[in-house]
Design a protein around this motif. Structure first.
Motif, short mmCIF file in Angstrom:
data_model
loop_
_atom_site.label_atom_id
_atom_site.label_comp_id
_atom_site.label_asym_id
_atom_site.label_seq_id
_atom_site.Cartn_x
_atom_site.Cartn_y
_atom_site.Cartn_z
N ILE A 453 -4.66 11.59 -3.28
CA ILE A 453 -2.99 10.87 -2.96
C ILE A 453 -2.57 11.54 -4.92
CG2 ILE A 453 -1.74 9.20 -3.83
CD1 ILE A 453 -3.37 7.87 -0.74
N GLU A 454 -3.10 11.62 -5.02
CA GLU A 454 -3.06 12.04 -6.70
C GLU A 454 -2.61 13.37 -6.83
OE1 GLU A 454 -4.53 11.86 -11.50
OE2 GLU A 454 -6.56 11.68 -9.67
N GLU A 455 -2.90 14.26 -5.70
CA GLU A 455 -2.77 15.46 -6.34
C GLU A 455 -1.38 15.60 -5.24
OE1 GLU A 455 -3.08 19.64 -7.39
OE2 GLU A 455 -4.41 18.16 -7.61
N LEU A 460 5.36 15.60 -6.21
CA LEU A 460 6.24 14.67 -6.01
C LEU A 460 7.02 14.22 -7.12
CD1 LEU A 460 7.36 13.77 -3.46
CD2 LEU A 460 5.39 11.03 -4.19
N SER A 461 5.81 14.32 -8.24
CA SER A 461 6.65 13.58 -9.62
C SER A 461 7.88 15.08 -9.51
CB SER A 461 5.64 13.61 -10.37
OG SER A 461 5.07 15.38 -11.15
N ARG A 462 7.84 15.60 -9.52
CA ARG A 462 9.20 16.82 -9.75
C ARG A 462 10.48 17.10 -9.25
NH1 ARG A 462 3.76 19.82 -10.46
NH2 ARG A 462 4.28 20.56 -7.94
N ALA A 463 10.16 15.87 -8.28
CA ALA A 463 11.02 15.60 -7.15
C ALA A 463 12.28 14.89 -7.76
CB ALA A 463 10.80 15.34 -5.55
N SER A 464 13.56 15.14 -6.92
CA SER A 464 14.95 14.41 -8.24
C SER A 464 14.94 13.07 -6.73
CB SER A 464 16.19 15.04 -8.39
OG SER A 464 16.35 15.85 -7.23
N LEU A 485 8.20 3.47 -4.98
CA LEU A 485 8.54 5.01 -6.34
C LEU A 485 9.83 4.86 -6.75
CD1 LEU A 485 7.58 7.81 -6.50
CD2 LEU A 485 9.25 8.46 -4.66
N LYS A 486 11.27 4.16 -6.85
CA LYS A 486 11.68 3.76 -7.58
C LYS A 486 11.54 2.86 -9.15
CE LYS A 486 14.48 2.54 -3.62
NZ LYS A 486 15.76 1.94 -3.19
N GLU A 487 11.08 2.16 -8.71
CA GLU A 487 10.14 0.44 -9.74
C GLU A 487 10.07 1.16 -10.84
OE1 GLU A 487 9.83 -3.71 -7.22
OE2 GLU A 487 8.05 -2.15 -7.01
N ILE A 488 8.59 1.84 -10.80
CA ILE A 488 8.00 2.90 -11.62
C ILE A 488 7.81 3.79 -11.71
CG2 ILE A 488 6.15 0.86 -10.77
CD1 ILE A 488 4.49 2.64 -9.69
N SER A 489 8.47 4.95 -11.01
CA SER A 489 8.83 6.28 -11.71
C SER A 489 9.93 6.71 -11.52
CB SER A 489 8.35 7.70 -10.42
OG SER A 489 9.32 6.92 -9.83
N TYR A 490 11.54 6.17 -10.88
CA TYR A 490 12.62 5.77 -11.60
C TYR A 490 12.71 7.06 -10.93
CZ TYR A 490 11.04 3.00 -15.77
OH TYR A 490 10.26 2.79 -16.75
N ILE A 491 12.13 7.54 -9.17
CA ILE A 491 12.76 8.73 -8.68
C ILE A 491 13.55 7.84 -7.95
CG2 ILE A 491 12.15 10.58 -7.55
CD1 ILE A 491 9.75 11.49 -8.91
N PRO A 579 -1.85 3.93 0.62
CA PRO A 579 -0.90 5.49 0.06
C PRO A 579 -0.18 5.12 0.14
CG PRO A 579 -1.50 5.16 2.82
CD PRO A 579 -2.41 3.80 2.72
N VAL A 580 1.14 4.14 0.44
CA VAL A 580 2.43 4.06 0.13
C VAL A 580 2.29 3.96 -2.03
CG1 VAL A 580 3.62 4.16 1.80
CG2 VAL A 580 2.63 2.17 0.63
N GLN A 581 1.35 2.91 -2.24
CA GLN A 581 1.72 2.22 -3.27
C GLN A 581 1.29 3.35 -4.67
OE1 GLN A 581 -1.47 -0.79 -2.76
NE2 GLN A 581 0.38 -2.23 -2.32
N LEU A 582 -0.17 3.73 -3.89
CA LEU A 582 -1.05 4.56 -4.99
C LEU A 582 0.00 6.31 -5.16
CD1 LEU A 582 -4.51 5.11 -3.28
CD2 LEU A 582 -4.09 4.02 -5.43
N LEU A 583 0.95 6.67 -3.57
CA LEU A 583 1.70 7.70 -4.41
C LEU A 583 2.15 7.14 -5.50
CD1 LEU A 583 3.12 8.86 -1.24
CD2 LEU A 583 2.24 10.14 -2.54
N ALA A 584 3.29 6.28 -5.38
CA ALA A 584 3.60 5.52 -6.34
C ALA A 584 3.32 6.06 -7.64
CB ALA A 584 5.03 4.46 -5.61
N TYR A 585 1.74 4.93 -7.86
CA TYR A 585 1.18 4.39 -8.93
C TYR A 585 0.35 6.39 -9.92
CZ TYR A 585 -2.64 4.19 -12.47
OH TYR A 585 -3.35 4.04 -13.64
N HIS A 586 0.35 6.91 -9.09
CA HIS A 586 0.30 8.45 -9.70
C HIS A 586 1.36 8.99 -10.08
CE1 HIS A 586 -3.91 8.08 -10.04
NE2 HIS A 586 -3.92 8.07 -8.07
N THR A 587 2.63 9.02 -8.86
CA THR A 587 3.93 10.07 -9.45
C THR A 587 4.63 9.32 -10.66
OG1 THR A 587 4.47 10.19 -6.86
CG2 THR A 587 6.36 10.37 -9.18
#
Length: 608
Positions: A453-455, A460-464, A485-491, A579-587
């Protein structure tokens, strides 16, 4: 979330074990006990209720010894009695345990053939007896534990104390955290560093699947496969405050990893784990069988928990459900039916809009039920009945363990409603309860996917913009994934029902937009995968969250697949939260944002 402590000392440990247990009272408990090893042998003291009862018992009948273990128990298998309190002992071993041993019936049946019989109603005693049999067959304590751990199915934090070994503790972790404390001449164990703060700030955290052999001044740790491993020793800040991140970078990560334990804790309140049936402790001011309608209201992540519950109550209890966000419900002034139930969901129990909705429904003559984490909150005080989630303090603003605790409680209530309304046959209800009992271990397994998930999150962190898709009870998980994802990555992210893809959102799809599809194998997966392939045909980058069976059905054209354990469709929404939590977290970590305290957000929204 029971509490565990252990000490290998140079001075008497009984009073210090109780002191450490007091620091774990916040986790909740209904009995407590300690066991020590002295020249008189292995002995224990246990008491129902508060630690003051245990302290009184020790005043009346002290325990000697410079090595010992202690426990605060939240009743799971068996009632909150002294006989079911930990530690559980045999002539050879004492053990304390957090978690659920799912296969304890099978273990006890095997043990009975050799004459080993339990004295309690707990699942934990099966572990003590199994280790004892191994020792009786000639194994050393280390060999006995090594032979026992692979037999255990479920979640556990375990600490063992052995007769004749006044310099040895053995600990094991699978789904329940354990921390090792390093002293000058002593060694310590605890459920968290806070319990050990009076003794040391040098802490080593066991990782998932680890088991450790502690002797004075030394610890040897082995991983799930039995290989020796090194785990970092760090300086803990837990002496300063209750809130401590442990070995995690953020509170959010810690709280994600607490979920096997917090789900178990919530489950123990609603399910008789020994009988494998829902058993509500609350006295209901209504009859599920006679309810005309269920109205659910909440805000944010709690609202999405309510959306999942709508599927459950309607499918498994045939109870019509109306649900709305509290900030809209309170101004709609909807007509509410006679003999209806209003269920409000709030982590804090202080959410202003949810409280206002509760008060409106009360004036309209509805029965009021509150699902909250804080039982002394305003919402709890004003409800007719309170259903607690019992997940402990949640520090991260973005809800994680509170969400899965809410879902666990709601799933249990849906089963209770289905049985009361005559919809669920006993065999059907048992299958659903069994799925809940197996959930903590499935969550533990899902957490092992963090590396993959981290990889994926790096890209995902490069997406807008990101699109989340789900169908049926996975639709709320798509909404929750987008919110996280919105809450913590601002994407910018949006969650959609997969069937709505061609009604607008597909226009957004191009080679730059990741599309996260939440689709465990169930009766709807073929339709969801069809929608997913429409995205692939337009160059969309697909991140598919599914299980092995779903991955086979998905075929080619997928950018990334995140494999989750196969689970009963009933509990799939809870498992998919991981997985949706970890995706948002690592992003968010890759984005460099303030994960625990994202901008403009508060943990409890107490104003409109």
């Amino acid at each position: 979330m029971c509490g565990i402590v252990g000490i290998i000392g140079v001075e008497p440990v009984a009073e210090r074990l109780v002191e450490a247990l007091r620091r774990l009272e916040y986790r909740g408990y209904d009995s407590a006990g300690i066991a020590t090893l002295s020249q008189a042998g292995l002995d224990r003291r246990r008491a129902e209720g508060k630690l003051s009862n245990l302290a009184k018992r020790l005043d009346e009948s002290p325990l000697g010894g410079v090595i010992g273990i202690g426990h605060t128990r939240w009743a799971t298998h068996g009632g909150a009695t002294e006989g079911n309190a930990h530690p559980h002992t045999t002539p050879k071993v004492a053990v304390v345990h957090n978690g659920i041993i799912e296969n304890f019936h099978d273990l006890l049946a095997d043990l009975a053939r050799d004459g080993y019989k339990p004295a309690s109603q707990t699942d934990t005693e099966s572990v003590a007896l199994w280790v004892t049999r191994e020792i009786d067959r000639g194994a050393t304590p280390q060999e006995a534990v090594a032979n026992t751990l692979p037999r255990l199915k479920g979640t556990f934090g375990l600490v063992f104390l052995f007769t004749g070994h006044d310099d040895l503790l053995i600990a094991a972790r699978q789904g329940s955290p354990l921390a090792i404390g390093h002293g000058e001449k002593e060694m310590y164990l605890g459920s968290d560093a806070f319990a050990l703060a009076p003794f040391t700030n040098r802490i080593t955290y066991l990782e998932e699947g680890d088991w450790a052999v502690l002797t004075p001044g030394k610890v040897v740790i082995r991983d799930f496969d039995g290989n020796p491993v090194e785990r970092q020793t760090q300086i803990s800040s837990a002496s300063a405050a209750l809130a401590d991140k442990g070995n995690h970078r953020h509170f959010m990560a810690k709280e994600i990893y607490e979920q096997p334990e917090t789900i178990s804790h919530t489950l123990a309140h609603y399910v008789d784990l020994a009988a494998e049936q829902v058993s509500l402790r609350e006295k209901l001011p209504f009859d599920f069988a006679k309810l005309s309608r269920l109205t659910i209201t909440a805000c944010g992540t709690a609202y999405y928990a309510g959306l999942v519950a709508k599927y459950w109550f309607e499918r498994y209890a045939r109870l019509a459900v109306d649900i709305d966000v509290a900030s809209e419900f309170r101004y709609r002034e909807p007509p509410l039916p006679e003999n209806g139930l209003m269920l409000v969901i709030s982590q804090s129990g202080e959410t202003a809009d949810t409280l206002a909705a509760l008060r409106y429904a009360a004036k309209e003559g509805q029965h009021i039920a509150a699902l909250v984490n804080v039982q002394e909150s305003t919402i709890a005080r004003e409800a007719d009945v309170v259903f607690p989630t019992l997940c402990g303090p949640e520090i991260g603003v973005a809800s994680t363990k509170a969400f899965t605790a809410q879902l666990t409680a709601l799933a249990s209530l849906a089963i209770a409603a289905g049985q009361a309304r005559g919809v669920l046959e006993p065999s059907e209800a048992h299958a659903l309860v069994r799925a809940l009992i197996e959930l903590p271990s499935a969550v533990s397994e899902a957490l092992r996917s963090e590396g993959a998930i981290e990889e994926i999150s790096r890209g995902l962190s490069r997406a807008s913009d990101v699109l989340y898709l789900g169908r049926g009870q996975m639709f709320p998980l798509a909404l929750e994934g987008a919110l996280k994802l919105k809450e913590i990555s601002y994407i910018h992210a949006e969650g959609y029902a997969a069937g709505e893809l061609k009604h607008g959102p597909i226009a957004l799809v191009n080679e730059d937009m990741p599309v996260v599809v939440v689709a465990p194998s169930d009766e709807l997966i073929e339709k969801t995968l069809s929608n997913m392939h429409e995205v692939a045909a337009r160059g969309g980058k697909i991140i598919l969250i599914t299980d092995d069976e779903g991955a086979v059905q998905a075929g080619d054209g997928i950018t990334d697949i995140l494999l989750m354990p196969k689970a009963h469709p009933f509990v799939a929404p809870i498992l998919s939260a991981i997985p949706v939590q970890l995706l948002a977290y690592h992003t968010a970590v890759f984005m460099g944002t303030d994960v625990d305290q994202p901008r403009n957000l508060a943990k409890s929204v107490t104003v409109e």
